[in-house]
Design a protein around this motif. Sequence first.
Motif, PDB file in Angstrom:
ATOM      1  N   GLY A   8       6.481   2.222   6.168  1.00 48.92           N
ATOM      2  CA  GLY A   8       6.785   3.371   5.325  1.00 48.92           C
ATOM      3  C   GLY A   8       5.885   3.550   4.125  1.00 48.92           C
ATOM      4  O   GLY A   8       6.128   4.449   3.314  1.00 48.92           O
ATOM      5  N   ALA A   9       4.850   2.721   3.957  1.00 48.95           N
ATOM      6  CA  ALA A   9       3.963   2.863   2.803  1.00 48.95           C
ATOM      7  C   ALA A   9       2.591   2.301   3.150  1.00 48.95           C
ATOM      8  O   ALA A   9       2.451   1.464   4.052  1.00 48.95           O
ATOM      9  CB  ALA A   9       4.539   2.148   1.585  1.00 48.95           C
ATOM     10  N   GLU A  10       1.567   2.764   2.429  1.00 51.55           N
ATOM     11  CA  GLU A  10       0.195   2.321   2.652  1.00 51.55           C
ATOM     12  C   GLU A  10      -0.252   1.408   1.515  1.00 51.55           C
ATOM     13  O   GLU A  10       0.264   1.483   0.396  1.00 51.55           O
ATOM     14  CB  GLU A  10      -0.748   3.523   2.737  1.00 51.55           C
ATOM     15  CG  GLU A  10      -0.465   4.467   3.892  1.00 51.55           C
ATOM     16  CD  GLU A  10      -1.414   5.656   3.891  1.00 51.55           C
ATOM     17  OE1 GLU A  10      -2.136   5.821   2.889  1.00 51.55           O
ATOM     18  OE2 GLU A  10      -1.413   6.402   4.882  1.00 51.55           O
ATOM     19  N   SER A  47      -0.505   2.305  -2.450  1.00 54.25           N
ATOM     20  CA  SER A  47       0.452   3.331  -2.869  1.00 54.25           C
ATOM     21  C   SER A  47       1.471   2.744  -3.840  1.00 54.25           C
ATOM     22  O   SER A  47       1.824   1.574  -3.767  1.00 54.25           O
ATOM     23  CB  SER A  47       1.158   3.923  -1.659  1.00 54.25           C
ATOM     24  OG  SER A  47       1.875   2.931  -0.953  1.00 54.25           O
ATOM     25  N   VAL A  80       5.151   2.220  -5.263  1.00 53.65           N
ATOM     26  CA  VAL A  80       6.474   2.152  -4.633  1.00 53.65           C
ATOM     27  C   VAL A  80       7.516   1.901  -5.703  1.00 53.65           C
ATOM     28  O   VAL A  80       7.229   1.310  -6.747  1.00 53.65           O
ATOM     29  CB  VAL A  80       6.539   1.050  -3.551  1.00 53.65           C
ATOM     30  CG1 VAL A  80       5.577   1.336  -2.412  1.00 53.65           C
ATOM     31  CG2 VAL A  80       6.256  -0.313  -4.153  1.00 53.65           C
ATOM     32  N   GLN A 138      12.630   0.789  -2.410  1.00 56.31           N
ATOM     33  CA  GLN A 138      12.028   1.714  -1.437  1.00 56.31           C
ATOM     34  C   GLN A 138      11.712   0.984  -0.138  1.00 56.31           C
ATOM     35  O   GLN A 138      11.109  -0.087  -0.153  1.00 56.31           O
ATOM     36  CB  GLN A 138      10.738   2.302  -2.013  1.00 56.31           C
ATOM     37  CG  GLN A 138       9.997   3.232  -1.048  1.00 56.31           C
ATOM     38  CD  GLN A 138       8.724   3.791  -1.660  1.00 56.31           C
ATOM     39  OE1 GLN A 138       8.619   3.931  -2.890  1.00 56.31           O
ATOM     40  NE2 GLN A 138       7.750   4.103  -0.827  1.00 56.31           N
ATOM     41  N   ILE A 157       9.799  -0.388   2.809  1.00 54.43           N
ATOM     42  CA  ILE A 157       8.375  -0.601   3.067  1.00 54.43           C
ATOM     43  C   ILE A 157       8.114  -0.671   4.571  1.00 54.43           C
ATOM     44  O   ILE A 157       7.144  -0.119   5.077  1.00 54.43           O
ATOM     45  CB  ILE A 157       7.879  -1.889   2.383  1.00 54.43           C
ATOM     46  CG1 ILE A 157       8.142  -1.819   0.874  1.00 54.43           C
ATOM     47  CG2 ILE A 157       6.399  -2.111   2.664  1.00 54.43           C
ATOM     48  CD1 ILE A 157       7.441  -0.672   0.176  1.00 54.43           C
ATOM     49  N   SER A 183      12.717  -3.801   1.959  1.00 50.02           N
ATOM     50  CA  SER A 183      12.469  -2.920   0.823  1.00 50.02           C
ATOM     51  C   SER A 183      11.680  -3.619  -0.270  1.00 50.02           C
ATOM     52  O   SER A 183      11.641  -4.856  -0.353  1.00 50.02           O
ATOM     53  CB  SER A 183      13.799  -2.414   0.251  1.00 50.02           C
ATOM     54  OG  SER A 183      14.540  -1.726   1.248  1.00 50.02           O
ATOM     55  N   LEU A 194       1.800  -1.428  -3.670  1.00 49.69           N
ATOM     56  CA  LEU A 194       1.709  -2.220  -2.443  1.00 49.69           C
ATOM     57  C   LEU A 194       0.273  -2.709  -2.314  1.00 49.69           C
ATOM     58  O   LEU A 194      -0.633  -1.940  -1.955  1.00 49.69           O
ATOM     59  CB  LEU A 194       2.115  -1.377  -1.233  1.00 49.69           C
ATOM     60  CG  LEU A 194       2.165  -2.105   0.107  1.00 49.69           C
ATOM     61  CD1 LEU A 194       3.208  -3.214   0.076  1.00 49.69           C
ATOM     62  CD2 LEU A 194       2.459  -1.137   1.246  1.00 49.69           C
TER      63      LEU A 194
END
Length: 687
Positions: free
Chosen positions: A625-627, A630, A632, A636, A638, A651, A658
């Motif tokens: 869910g994330a690069e 990015s 966060v 949240q 991940i 999360s 990240l």
Amino acid sequence: MSLTNVLVANRGEIARRVFATCRRMGIGTVAVYSDADAAAPHVAEADAAVRLPGSSPAETYLRGELIIEAALATGADAIHPGYGFLSENAEFAQAVLAAGLVWIGPPVEAIEQMGSKVASKKLMDAAGVPVLAELDPAEVTTAHLPVLIKASAGGGGRGMRVVRELADLEPQIAAARREAESAFGDPTVFCERYLETGRHIEVQIMADTHGTIWAVGERECSIQRRHQKVVEEAPSPLVQRIDGGRGAGQEARDHEGSPLTTNGQSMRERLFEAAKLAAGAIGYTGAGTVEFLADETGEFYFLEMNTRLQVEHPVTECTTGLDLVRTQLEVAAGGELALAPPPLRGHSIEVRLYAEDPAHEWQPQSGTVHRLDIPSVANQFDVLDRPGVRLDTGVVNGSVVGVHYDPMLAKVISYAETRGEAARLLATTLQRAKIHGLLTNRDLLVRVLRHPAFLAGDTDTAFFATHGLDSLSAPLVSEADEALSIVAAALADAAANRQAARVGGGLPAGWRNLPAQSQRKSYESRTSGIHDIGYRFTRTGVAVDGYDGLELVAASPGRVVLAVPGERGLVRRQFDIARYGELVCVDSPLGPVSVRRLPRFSDPADQVAHGSLLAPMPGSVIRIGAEVGSAVEQGQPILWLEAMKMEHTISAPAAGVLSVLNVTVGQQVDVGAVLAVVDPTESQENS
């Protein structure tokens, strides 16, 4: 017609359960197994076994054509589906019949009609059985909330979600569909109004091909986690209360008249009639369960019909004397049921012992079961005819619990004349059990069975939320007793070192002619942290730092006896100690303790960077869910792992950036693997 050789299209505990009855009836047995199950007990116990290449359910136990080929290759004349996997798959049942084999289950048409929870509710509504209205997910509004998302094609909590905010509906439906597809091969889901509190009551049905339908008693399965049952019992305490405490056996017979009226009928009578009405409406034969959601006034609503044997069937067996698997086999062979089922007797409670961590979102565990020793077990996989404990399990000492299947280790079942006695017997048995190697829900089960609300029969579906999961999942052993148990572990380790010594093994560990410093051993507890134990062997015995007056009565590598000082003098305590590498397990009447023995010197390479996201269990990465790079927020998501047919969200532990992502979609990871790193420092500098 008589059956001579039965293949069980399943694994683990239910395969062993069916095999046990087949052996008692002189019927041959055939197992199927995945690569992950090659060394499983059910494989060794069968007369013949056939490999299903692969490990995931989709590759193996959901491949109906391979299972039928296995039956034909081994000369089986019938297939028993167990529960889960293909047990409620109409296409599979039809293929079994088309291959000339006996299907130990209901008619294909009945499976089709009940296989869709959406269609089954409409059918039951038309037949006059009370139902909760089904909601189209696309039409759910704020006024409908909260709603429950359910998989249409299966059960066991897979594909089930409670939604309280409309914004959460779409992502939760997507997650439920993925889970349903993975578990049942069908992503169809639907919604219904969610009742925050309720009682899950179900009626065991058995019907033959000659027109006789039995309602074989009710069960209550209200204590659930993630909509999967944890504690089941028969008869239902709610039904007993509503009916004024009348004995269950008084209603275990056929009844005439309108099935759903309350005029002169007890709740049990109305449940039985509704269940038989449901079975009759679809021409049902064989074993099945009609499930209802009831309120505290005794009103109930149809939930679903499971066209198979239930996980919790042992409590019905113990309170009727019936071997339900035997009855299944007899009905499948064309046998006739008696006009009425046997009368009900006593009380039975079943708990599901899982390899999981209730205190941390029920995270499933995997690894080796070094020891599973349940005391006072009267039998395995058989009906109890007197007060005692029954064990149904798919694992033995040395079994490995993997990531592909449900992490249930065993079903432990008690039977007694009264509910209170059954609860007490089961709680004591579980507390004294030696369960080594994996974290389990054992402590939670014992606390539930001893909880005043449970003993009072107040067991609705909100039990964990009402009484606090934190307190219910707390260790059985107190902090002081845990510390004493770790002292015993240190003294047992000292005895083991002396026994293994090549020189001076007969001398006490650390023995000196002159006074010296204490020897030290360190252990880590999951709940209380690091314990440093200091002890010295003196001319008069052992001296343990912080334990004035403690006396060592006896010590060996596997057992330590201590005389513990108290207000009224010394009390002897006995501790059994087992070691598996760094893992040390201590069992005593004070409660079970498991700790990790720490090395004297730590390796700097073992240190984990701050902000690391570690895999809580082995599994497969299904979404990211994330690069990298990015920003966060704390909490949240991940990435998402799939393990044991359930999704688990990983999360961010804090707000930040990240900085590292070590995995890709589809990658298998081991427990403890560093999946990603969130650097909170960068976030603060960039803000």
